[in-house]
Write a protein that holds these residues in place. Structure first.
Motif, mmCIF file in Angstrom:
data_model
loop_
_atom_site.group_PDB
_atom_site.id
_atom_site.type_symbol
_atom_site.label_atom_id
_atom_site.label_comp_id
_atom_site.label_asym_id
_atom_site.label_seq_id
_atom_site.Cartn_x
_atom_site.Cartn_y
_atom_site.Cartn_z
ATOM 1 N N GLY A 100 38.517 27.568 36.167
ATOM 2 C CA GLY A 100 39.245 26.474 35.542
ATOM 3 C C GLY A 100 40.734 26.547 35.786
ATOM 4 N N ASN A 101 41.150 27.500 36.603
ATOM 5 C CA ASN A 101 42.584 27.724 36.800
ATOM 6 C C ASN A 101 42.944 28.006 38.257
ATOM 7 O OD1 ASN A 101 41.133 30.102 36.693
ATOM 8 N ND2 ASN A 101 42.637 31.235 35.495
ATOM 9 N N TYR A 102 42.086 27.566 39.179
ATOM 10 C CA TYR A 102 42.403 27.752 40.604
ATOM 11 C C TYR A 102 43.270 26.595 41.092
ATOM 12 C CZ TYR A 102 38.857 24.185 41.505
ATOM 13 O OH TYR A 102 38.147 23.012 41.517
ATOM 14 N N PRO A 103 44.029 26.792 42.182
ATOM 15 C CA PRO A 103 44.817 25.683 42.741
ATOM 16 C C PRO A 103 43.895 24.692 43.442
ATOM 17 C CG PRO A 103 45.575 27.823 43.569
ATOM 18 C CD PRO A 103 44.246 28.038 42.927
ATOM 19 N N PRO A 104 44.094 23.404 43.296
ATOM 20 C CA PRO A 104 43.242 22.448 44.002
ATOM 21 C C PRO A 104 43.550 22.350 45.494
ATOM 22 C CG PRO A 104 44.849 21.298 42.631
ATOM 23 C CD PRO A 104 44.984 22.751 42.310
ATOM 24 N N HIS A 105 44.754 22.762 45.890
ATOM 25 C CA HIS A 105 45.149 22.647 47.300
ATOM 26 C C HIS A 105 45.980 23.871 47.693
ATOM 27 C CE1 HIS A 105 44.068 18.454 46.616
ATOM 28 N NE2 HIS A 105 44.997 18.404 45.668
ATOM 29 N N ALA A 106 45.988 24.177 49.005
ATOM 30 C CA ALA A 106 46.805 25.275 49.529
ATOM 31 C C ALA A 106 47.179 24.989 50.974
ATOM 32 C CB ALA A 106 46.063 26.601 49.424
ATOM 33 N N SER A 107 48.279 25.588 51.402
ATOM 34 C CA SER A 107 48.712 25.536 52.798
ATOM 35 C C SER A 107 49.306 26.886 53.158
ATOM 36 C CB SER A 107 49.724 24.408 53.027
ATOM 37 O OG SER A 107 50.915 24.641 52.279
#
Length: 372
Positions: free
Chosen positions: A90-97
């Protein structure tokens, strides 16, 4: 190699990687990102909330995103990354680069944040509690990567798989381990890896247990086990080390080493008896240049480390130097040429003309092809 996860993790703490900066680590420390062992679930609560085995930032209430900068343990060319969000649901990032930078020398964190960062991976969606795999298509050598998470959240581990590419200026300083992972050695084939990964054979440092070496299943036939290693460059091996530390009842009975190179296949060490839990060293005299080796163990068993100390051949040094220079981002390539006295205008012309031919200023020829 199609499965980039078979390439070494250049960011791993076991290889010397480190998370040198992060804009926020309120809930969980940034250093967890590069730990070599898998993340584990934690159930305890601390003063700041539930504890996680990873890096976790606070909930962002302002525009922007969070980031962490990793110094690679072995600079090289990135082939793919794994953004592991294990136990972050419930606390992961929805996006990454991911961005990369090539730093000359040893800079401060302040200088690092102002470096010439170039994109390695565009913004991608992430899933929670998952190993998120992303191939990276780049031909540039980087020394650091920056993981950007949008907008905030937690990541358990970051794996940066790729091919190590050493700085040939360091190679020129003296004998080095031609097989070492950190110098660009790479396992290219193996008969069996049931109990331990063969890449651990060429990992840095001494093994601390039997679990940090290569170990095969027990053979029940008349064949034997083997592993093949591509060397950092073509070189002449002068000292071989076969380390069976911690392998007591399961060390190989004997072993042999064969090399291959311009002269074809050549024996480097004939089949030789080994002892358990022992660092065996063999001086190799008159060996020709080789760029690959095959270690045969009889009939099976475990080995902690394989070391191949030696020097590059002239052809091997030139190939390594040119591969390294061609892979440098433009800014670092200009810095490198400036460090050997090449005027800025001429340096710009040379960088733009890569790959370079044979007609070079003397100081550039020494840099790329090695001392005469």
């Amino acid at each position: 190699m199609t499965d980039f996860t078979r390439l070494p993790d250049l960011a791993s703490r076991a290889l010397g990687g480190a998370v040198v900066a992060a804009n926020d680590e309120f809930f969980a420390a940034r250093e967890n990102l590069v730990l070599p062992e898998p993340a584990v679930e934690r159930t305890e609560f601390g003063h700041k909330g539930k504890e996680y085995d990873g890096w976790e930032t606070r909930r962002r209430r302002t525009p922007g995103h969070d980031w962490a900068i990793v110094r690679l343990g072995a600079p090289g060319i990135v082939g793919g990354i794994v953004v592991d969000t294990a136990f972050f649901s419930g606390n992961y990032p929805p996006h990454a680069s991911l961005d990369g930078a090539a730093i000359e020398g040893h800079c401060s964190v302040d200088e690092l944040t102002k470096a010439d960062w170039q994109p390695l991976l565009a913004l991608h969606d992430l899933a929670g509690n998952t190993h998120n795999h992303f191939p990276v298509f780049s031909d540039r050598r980087v020394t650091h990567v920056r993981l950007n998470i949008h907008p905030d959240g937690g990541v358990a581990r970051l794996r940066v798989h790729g091919t190590a590419l050493p700085d040939p200026r360091l190679v020129d300083a003296g004998p080095f381990d031609l097989a070492a992972l950190e110098n660009g050695g790479l396992v290219t084939g193996v008969s069996n890896e049931f109990y331990g990964r063969p890449s651990q054979l060429i990992a840095p440092g001494l093994a601390r247990s039997m679990g940090e070496g290569w170990e095969t299943a027990r053979r029940r036939d008349s064949a034997n086990d083997w592993v093949e290693v591509q060397l950092a460059c073509e070189g002449v091996v002068t000292l071989l080390e076969l380390d069976t530390s911690y392998f007591l009842g399961n060390a190989p009975g004997t072993a042999a080493l064969t090399g291959s190179g311009p002269a074809g296949e050549v024996p480097l060490l004939p089949r030789t008896r080994l002892q358990p839990d022992t660092r065996h060293r063999f001086v190799l005299e008159g060996a020709p240049g080789v760029d690959r080796v095959r270690l045969d163990v009889y009939p099976d068993g475990g080995m902690a480390r394989l070391r191949l100390w030696g020097r590059p051949t002239p052809a091997g040094r030139a190939a390594l130097g040119r591969r390294w220079f061609d892979a440098l981002p433009d800014v670092q390539a200009l810095e490198v040429l400036g460090s050997v006295g090449v005027p800025p205008q001429e340096a710009g012309r040379l960088v733009g003309a890569r790959p370079l031919g044979a007609d070079l200023p003397p100081q550039v020829a020494r840099l790329l092809d090695g001392p005469a």
